[in-house]
Scaffold this active site. Structure first.
Site, PDB file in Angstrom:
ATOM      1  N   HIS A 146       0.840  -1.205   0.000  1.00 44.20           N
ATOM      2  CA  HIS A 146       0.000   0.000   0.000  1.00 44.20           C
ATOM      3  C   HIS A 146       0.877   1.258   0.000  1.00 44.20           C
ATOM      4  O   HIS A 146       0.700   2.165  -0.822  1.00 44.20           O
ATOM      5  CB  HIS A 146      -0.913  -0.027   1.230  1.00 44.20           C
ATOM      6  N   GLU A 147       1.843   1.300   0.933  1.00 47.98           N
ATOM      7  CA  GLU A 147       2.715   2.473   1.025  1.00 47.98           C
ATOM      8  C   GLU A 147       3.694   2.543  -0.147  1.00 47.98           C
ATOM      9  O   GLU A 147       4.068   3.622  -0.596  1.00 47.98           O
ATOM     10  CB  GLU A 147       3.474   2.458   2.356  1.00 47.98           C
ATOM     11  N   HIS A 150       2.132   4.422  -2.916  1.00 43.79           N
ATOM     12  CA  HIS A 150       2.263   5.863  -2.658  1.00 43.79           C
ATOM     13  C   HIS A 150       3.644   6.346  -3.091  1.00 43.79           C
ATOM     14  O   HIS A 150       3.781   7.336  -3.817  1.00 43.79           O
ATOM     15  CB  HIS A 150       2.129   6.149  -1.156  1.00 43.79           C
ATOM     16  N   ASP A 157      -4.640   7.678  -1.298  1.00 40.10           N
ATOM     17  CA  ASP A 157      -5.592   6.860  -0.546  1.00 40.10           C
ATOM     18  C   ASP A 157      -6.990   6.964  -1.142  1.00 40.10           C
ATOM     19  O   ASP A 157      -7.411   8.019  -1.627  1.00 40.10           O
ATOM     20  CB  ASP A 157      -5.629   7.298   0.921  1.00 40.10           C
TER      21      ASP A 157
END
Length: 946
Positions: A146-147, A150, A157
């Site tokens: 997830h990160e 980014h 998000d």
């Protein structure tokens, strides 16, 4: 057990031939046993590699991990040497937080959609504590991906804690939905009510003002889902293994992904990345390689100054300015324990100082005796670099991890001959270009080796050369040892006139504090008066002027400098005007309290006109952003006056997120081709500065529904404003942002080519029968100046505004005059040709036009919903639901959940009747009392009435 600092370097390997591996570094700070030190991270990376591989449709995985061993550990034969890896280049940092702000993983994102982030931050507790499994997913594996999205691909998000709900119409029925992707994720809307060691839940009610669910309402998902997306929403769900794509994306959700990426799905953004463009999937269910780990050990810092003393350095007072700047570097900037050598070059190169370790002030003084004071001859840059390598090898057999500071003002046609060789040597080259004729290829040394890039003009009132040397500090991450620049200012002072100012020393700094005054003409110092916050005076006689440098006076404050405002007055007693400067540096006052720091840079190193650039300044204490500071950026080029811009942290224009400590602004004032340099001044004042929390955080899941039963996680630890207040008082900081190059600027001057920037914070709401819109005004050129007019469009179709803005219905804006950039706009009107009834949802978007008829991009699309919530039936009994843990203390979560708690089954109808009757009785009593008092007041003179 012992305290250890380690550095991890990941080699991220896109699956395509002929491409270089991409470097990702990370840092771990733990209080753990040596044998267990690397296990949690190793396990997480291995699992994440497989998860990433499948989530990206068999394209990307992690092949190799390099772990950097701290210098103070005993060396071992298996430890390899570091090269360019360092803390300040880390992409993943694992470290304890400063102050109480929890264990939320987050990514620091500066830029817009598709732009890489700065780093990922995990806490040790997050990696080691199994109780986070239910909240984020196993051991951080899914969170890591997830990160990573980014960080690597610049996606955002798909939830929004600030706007958790929106109104949606399906099959003619209006409903309140949770902000999520995909919208097929099922769950319930509940409000947890916690007392002491237990929590109970009830269904959410509607807020009569917002028409959405009440504050405190949480969307609790079913643990068992059929939806595979999305990793950027709730990666902890077992079924989630994909990013949202065009088929599953929820474009109506009020989240940052839609706002920043023009309603594109995360997978579309990833597919547009260079990584994806140059890859193809492979036919396998698992990565072709298992992640491997190797160990590297850091060593003492070794730096060689390689300084140009060719004939051109004799002009524009360059050689004297070089001496002043290098002296500051040797006496105030380079850390104790470092090894330093000095080389000068012109037609040939000479070693003027062999490598020496800085173990005392005497060594520093010996080193400055080796600085050049005269210039002459040609320019052979490669000769100087190779001689610098010789100096480093006086201590180390190889050059891995060493540093060269290369300064030149000239060109060398033979320089290209050594570029490839230098690249493979393993040394980091920091470059400082001086004046307009410095070799245009020089930055290639820095680009190839991961070094810093600086530029200084011949304008002595800019302190450019001093600032460049002051910006070359260690990348070790030990902030307590690194110098912090509190002030760097210069101005031309007329005969017998004064230069005065204030430098604030805050409580986070004060050790090793130097006040340095320089001048450029006289051989005797100006008259200096410096007062500390308690009134103690320091005069010229208290400053030291070296016989080797007659144009610099230096004062070292003993011990820790007094906290508060230091006032100075400097009078030019020379027979003509001269440029006088004040430079103040210090270090952290305490190992326990991190100092306020600033990192400034542009969004790119090279820019082609007419593309705009973005200035960033990150102001932080530890990992927490500092809010409310005044940040001024100065951009300087060889020709023309410097440009000053105020950077903002308001979430508009170039600034993507409000109150994240990243102050931003577009830069469009290009004066010509060539090098530019960036410098920022930061001021914080009492009662305006506080610490904020980072955005782009992995979602803290409140709980799950399993087999029809709501099971709540421990509530997210919340902190009060008092706990994250910055005990700073006032502070000053100065930071250099390095240099950048601009190309293709028209020689005959430029016309207006920059439209107003995109509006990203448009909001809308019904107010009776009218619509109220609000947004932050853009500028004439992006976020600078003032737009000429607005176009507002309205539609009952979201897709119409997104795809065919021009064809949508226009709103009459003849009375709307744009305000200056950064000002809040407000506009109210009554929609026409729209039937207003329950369930009506109207969408709005705005574009701004400047005085050259250049038009901004379409703003974020917002909805105004006329939604009358259904009447809520009151349950006969309070709901019986699962009780959560007590609120965890900072840095830990309880290991077990208590048993379920059952309510007493009290009849709510009876309670409601009792409460209603009590309220009516109280109202009657109050009315009688008011009437009696009113009669008494009528009898009293008016002078006694309140």
């Amino acid at each position: 057990s012992f305290y250890a600092v380690t550095y991890l370097v990941l080699l991220y390997v896109p699956l395509f031939p002929g491409k270089a591996k991409l470097l990702i570094a990370s840092t771990i700070q733990f209080l753990i046993n040596k044998s267990f030190l690397f296990f949690p991270y190793q396990a997480m990376v291995k699992e994440a590699s497989t998860y990433l591989f499948n989530a990206t449709k068999q394209r990307f995985f992690f092949k190799a991990v390099k772990i950097l061993i701290p210098l103070h550990w005993l060396p071992k034969p298996e430890y390899l040497s570091v090269k360019t890896e360092s803390y300040d280049k880390a992409d993943v940092i694992v470290a304890n937080p400063y102050l109480k702000h929890g264990d939320d993983p987050y990514t620091l994102q500066y830029g817009g959609c598709g732009e890489k982030g700065r780093y990922i931050h995990f806490t040790p507790n997050f990696l080691l504590n199994d109780t986070f499994h239910n909240i984020y997913g196993s051991r951080g594996t899914k969170v890591f991906v997830h990160e990573w999205a980014h960080l690597r691909w610049g996606v955002f998000d798909e939830y929004n804690n600030d706007a958790p709900f929106y109104v949606s119409v399906n099959s003619g029925n209006a409903n309140v939905e949770a902000t999520r992707c995909s919208a097929d994720v099922t769950g319930k809307y509940i409000v947890p009510s916690c007392m002491g060691n237990s929590c109970m839940t009830r269904e959410c009610k509607y807020d009569q003002q917002t028409k959405l669910y009440e504050a405190g309402c949480k969307f609790v998902p079913e643990k068992t889902q059929n939806v595979p997306a999305s990793i950027m929403y709730m990666q902890s769900l077992p079924s989630v293994v994909e990013f949202c794509d065009q088929s599953t994306h929820n474009e109506k959700a009020t989240n940052m992904q839609n706002k920043m990426c023009n309603y594109k799905s995360t997978w579309e953004v990833i597919m547009n990345s260079p990584d994806f463009t140059n890859t193809s999937s492979i036919n396998s269910t698992s990565p072709p390689f298992e992640t491997t780990f190797s160990l590297l050990q850091t060593k003492d810092r070794a730096v060689c100054l390689v300084l140009d003393v060719s004939g051109s350095m004799d002009g524009y007072n360059r050689i004297n300015r070089l001496y002043q700047a290098a002296e500051i570097f040797l006496l105030q900037i380079i850390e104790m324990g470092s090894w330093v050598g000095i080389v000068t070059f012109q037609s040939t190169a000479q070693i003027t100082c062999n490598l020496r370790q800085i173990v005392s002030e005497n060594v520093r003084q010996d080193l400055i005796k080796c600085l050049p004071t005269s210039a002459g001859g040609g320019t052979k840059i490669c000769e100087g670099v190779y001689k610098g390598f010789e100096v480093i090898k006086q201590k180390y057999s190889n050059l891995d991890g060493s540093e060269i500071v290369l300064l030149t003002d000239g060109e060398d046609r033979t320089m290209s001959n050594c570029l490839t060789d230098v690249k493979n040597k393993g040394s980091i080259i920091h470059t400082i270009t001086l004046g307009p004729s410095a070799a245009p290829e020089l930055e290639q040394f820095s680009d190839m080796t991961g070094g810093l890039k600086f530029h200084a003009t011949d304008k002595v009132d800019s302190n450019g050369l001093i600032d460049a040397f002051s910006g070359i500090s260690s990348g070790s991450g030990n902030i307590s040892e690194q110098p912090i620049q509190l002030e760097s200012t210069a101005q031309s002072v007329a005969v017998k006139q004064w230069m005065n100012g204030t430098v604030t020393v805050d409580s986070t700094v004060g050790k090793d504090t130097f006040f340095v005054v320089t001048w450029d003409r006289s051989t005797s110092p100006p008259d200096i008066l410096l007062k500390d916050p308690k009134g103690k005076e320091y005069r010229t006689s208290n400053f030291t002027v070296s016989n080797l440098n007659l144009q610099t006076a230096r004062l070292n404050i003993a011990g820790t400098a007094e906290v508060g405002n230091w006032l100075y007055w400097i009078q030019n007693n020379h027979t003509e005007s001269q440029v006088i400067s004040m430079i103040v540096t210090s270090r952290a006052a305490s190992l326990a309290v991190p100092p306020v720091t600033v990192k400034a840079h542009m969004n790119k190193d090279t820019n082609n006109f007419p593309n705009p650039m973005v200035i960033y300044a990150e102001v932080s204490q530890g990992f927490l952003p500092v809010l409310g500071a005044t940040v001024m950026a100065t951009i300087e080029q060889e020709t023309g006056s410097a440009v000053e811009l105020k950077l903002l942290d308001d979430g508009s224009g170039a600034d993507i997120t409000k109150n994240d400590g990243i102050y931003s602004k577009y830069f469009t004032s290009f004066k010509g081709n060539g090098r530019y340099n960036l410098k920022v001044h930061i001021q914080g004042r009492n009662q305006t500065v506080r610490l904020g929390r980072r955005q782009s955080r992995a979602l803290y899941v409140p709980g799950y529904i399993e087999n029809g039963e709501i099971k709540m996680n421990a509530p997210r630890p919340e902190v009060s404003d008092d706990e994250i207040q910055a005990k700073l008082g006032s502070f000053n900081r100065v930071a250099t942002g390095g240099s950048f190059v601009v190309k293709n600027v028209p020689s005959g001057g430029i016309t207006d080519v920059f439209p107003p920037c995109k509006i990203t914070d448009l909001e809308a709401q019904f107010e009776e029968d009218k619509i109220h819109l609000s947004w932050t005004a853009p500028g004439n050129d992006l976020d600078v100046g003032q737009a000429d007019r607005y176009i507002i469009k309205v539609s009952e179709s979201f897709l119409d505004l997104r795809n065919t803005f021009e064809n949508a219905t226009s709103v009459n804006t003849s009375s709307l005059v744009p305000k200056p950039a950064g000002t809040k706009e407000s506009f109210q009107f009554k929609p026409e040709n729209v039937t207003i009834e329950n369930g009506t949802i109207i969408y709005f978007a705005v574009r701004a036009i400047d005085n050259a008829s250049l038009t901004s991009e379409v703003s974020n699309i917002v909805q105004a919903a006329l939604f009358v919530p259904p009447k809520e039936s009151l349950p006969d009994t309070l709901p019986t639901e699962v009780i959560t843990n007590s609120v965890p203390t900072q840095g830990s979560l309880p290991d077990t959940l208590p048993t379920d708690v059952i309510n007493d089954g009290v009849n709510v109808s009876i309670i409601v009747l009792i409460v209603t009757g009590s309220v009516i009785a109280v109202l009657i009593a109050v009315s009688i009392t008011v009437c009696i008092l009113h009669k008494k007041n009528r009898k009293v003179g008016p002078e006694l009435r309140m």
